[in-house]
Write an enzyme that holds these catalytic residues in place. Structure first.
Site, short mmCIF file in Angstrom:
data_model
loop_
_atom_site.label_atom_id
_atom_site.label_comp_id
_atom_site.label_asym_id
_atom_site.label_seq_id
_atom_site.Cartn_x
_atom_site.Cartn_y
_atom_site.Cartn_z
N GLY A 43 0.71 -1.36 0.32
CA GLY A 43 -0.32 0.28 0.14
C GLY A 43 0.48 0.69 -0.39
N GLU A 98 3.87 4.28 5.41
CA GLU A 98 2.40 3.67 5.02
C GLU A 98 1.08 4.66 4.31
OE1 GLU A 98 1.29 1.36 5.60
OE2 GLU A 98 1.68 -0.44 7.41
N ASP A 99 0.68 3.88 3.99
CA ASP A 99 -0.28 4.61 3.18
C ASP A 99 -1.32 4.82 4.38
OD1 ASP A 99 -0.64 1.57 3.87
OD2 ASP A 99 -2.07 1.46 2.20
N ASP A 102 -5.11 2.00 10.52
CA ASP A 102 -6.28 1.47 10.91
C ASP A 102 -6.45 0.65 12.70
OD1 ASP A 102 -9.04 0.05 11.06
OD2 ASP A 102 -8.45 -1.10 9.24
N LYS A 130 -7.23 5.68 10.84
CA LYS A 130 -8.79 5.63 10.86
C LYS A 130 -8.69 6.03 12.78
CE LYS A 130 -10.91 2.92 7.65
NZ LYS A 130 -10.77 1.43 7.21
N VAL A 152 -11.84 2.78 2.07
CA VAL A 152 -11.60 2.80 1.45
C VAL A 152 -11.01 2.28 0.32
CG1 VAL A 152 -12.18 5.52 2.52
CG2 VAL A 152 -9.69 4.20 2.46
N ASP A 158 -6.96 -0.82 -1.04
CA ASP A 158 -7.34 -1.50 -2.08
C ASP A 158 -7.98 -2.31 -1.92
OD1 ASP A 158 -5.57 -3.34 -0.21
OD2 ASP A 158 -6.26 -5.31 -2.11
N ARG A 164 -5.29 0.22 -6.63
CA ARG A 164 -4.55 1.56 -6.08
C ARG A 164 -3.74 1.86 -6.83
NH1 ARG A 164 -2.55 -2.40 -1.93
NH2 ARG A 164 -2.86 -4.59 -2.18
C1 PRP Z 1 -2.67 -2.33 4.78
C2 PRP Z 1 -1.65 -0.89 5.55
C3 PRP Z 1 -1.56 -1.80 6.92
C4 PRP Z 1 -1.87 -2.04 7.34
C5 PRP Z 1 -2.70 -1.74 8.65
O1 PRP Z 1 -2.42 -3.33 4.58
O2 PRP Z 1 -1.27 -1.56 4.64
O3 PRP Z 1 0.26 -2.22 6.48
O4 PRP Z 1 -2.86 -3.28 7.08
O5 PRP Z 1 -4.14 -2.29 9.21
P1 PRP Z 1 -3.93 -2.24 10.90
O6 PRP Z 1 -3.57 -0.55 11.09
O7 PRP Z 1 -5.66 -2.35 11.29
O8 PRP Z 1 -2.76 -3.05 11.28
P2 PRP Z 1 -2.67 -4.47 4.59
O9 PRP Z 1 -2.29 -5.86 5.12
O10 PRP Z 1 -3.48 -4.79 3.52
O11 PRP Z 1 -1.30 -5.22 2.92
P3 PRP Z 1 -1.35 -3.69 0.89
O12 PRP Z 1 -0.42 -3.02 2.23
O13 PRP Z 1 -0.56 -5.02 0.75
O14 PRP Z 1 -3.13 -3.27 1.24
#
Ligand code: PRP
Length: 178
Positions: A43, A98-99, A102, A130, A152, A158, A164
Site C-alpha cells: 500500500g 504507511e498508506d 487502521d 482511522k 476506502v 486496495d 490502488r
Molecule cells: C494495510 C496497510 C497497513 C495495515 C494497516 O496493509 O498498508 O500495513 O493494513 O492495518 P492495521 O493498522 O489494522 O494493522 P494490508 O495488510 O492490507 O496490505 P497491503 O499494504 O498490501 O494492502
C-alpha cells in the site's frame, strides 16, 4: 474505475498538497541528517514515491513486506515478515511510511521489531489514519489525513487487489462488492 467510487474523500490535488506540507515538515525536522524511509508493501508504494520526491533532503528508501495472520479483513496483531529490509538500521534516522493505519496492530508489531535493531531515531509517517488507531501505543509523528471509519480505496489502498492506482481516495459503490 473511478465510476466504482461512491464518494471521493480526497482528490489527487488535495493529496499532493498535503504530501508537500508533510515533506516540508520532515525536511525541517531532519535538517542536515540523512533519512532512511522504510515503506511497508504494497500500500505504501504511492505515498513513498510522492513523499520522497517532494522532499529536498537526501533520502534513502528500503522496503518491508508483512502479512497479518488472521481471517478475513480483521488484523490479528500477529505479523509475519515476508520480505525484510536490506539496510542495517544501526544508527540510522528511520521513518516508517504507511498508506493507512487502521487498528494500528501492524505498526505496533513493526515498531518494536525495528526499534530492536538500534536505529538512532524511529518515527512514523502515514497518509491516512482511522479513529481506532488512537488506541495504538506508538506515537505517529506525521499524519496526512485523519479519516472516518469507512472502507476506502485509491492511492495505494486496495479492494481485493484493485483500485490502488486510483489517484483520488474514496469509498466504493455498493454494486462493486454486493
Ligand atoms: C494495510 C496497510 C497497513 C495495515 C494497516 O496493509 O498498508 O500495513 O493494513 O492495518 P492495521 O493498522 O489494522 O494493522 P494490508 O495488510 O492490507 O496490505 P497491503 O499494504 O498490501 O494492502
Amino acid at each position: 474505475m473511478s465510476q466504482d467510487l461512491e464518494k471521493v474523500l480526497f482528490t489527487s490535488d488535495q493529496i499532493q498538497a498535503r504530501i508537500d506540507e508533510v515533506a516540508s515538515q520532515i525536511d525541517a525536522d531532519y535538517e542536515g541528517r540523512e533519512i532512511l524511509l522504510v515503506g511497508v508493501l504494497n500500500g505504501a508504494v504511492m505515498v513513498m514515491s510522492d513523499l520522497q520526491r517532494a522532499m529536498r533532503s537526501h533520502v534513502e528508501m528500503d522496503w518491508m513486506a508483512v502479512s497479518s495472520y488472521g481471517a478475513g479483513t480483521q488484523s490479528s496483531g500477529v505479523v509475519r515478515i515476508l520480505k525484510d529490509l536490506n539496510a542495517d538500521l544501526e544508527g540510522r534516522d528511520v521513518i516508517v511510511v504507511e498508506d493507512i493505519i487502521d487498528t494500528g496492530l501492524t505498526l505496533s508489531y513493526l515498531m518494536s521489531n525495528l526499534a530492536s535493531r538500534g536505529p538512532a531515531s524511529l518515527e512514523i509517517m502515514t497518509m491516512f489514519r482511522k479513529p481506532d488507531a488512537a488506541q495504538m501505543e506508538v506515537p505517529v509523528k506525521y499524519v496526512g489525513f485523519e479519516i472516518p471509519n469507512e472502507f476506502v480505496v485509491g492511492y495505494g489502498l486496495d479492494y481485493a487487489g484493485r483500485y490502488r492506482n486510483l489517484r483520488d481516495v474514496g469509498t466504493l459503490a455498493k454494486h462493486v462488492y454486493s
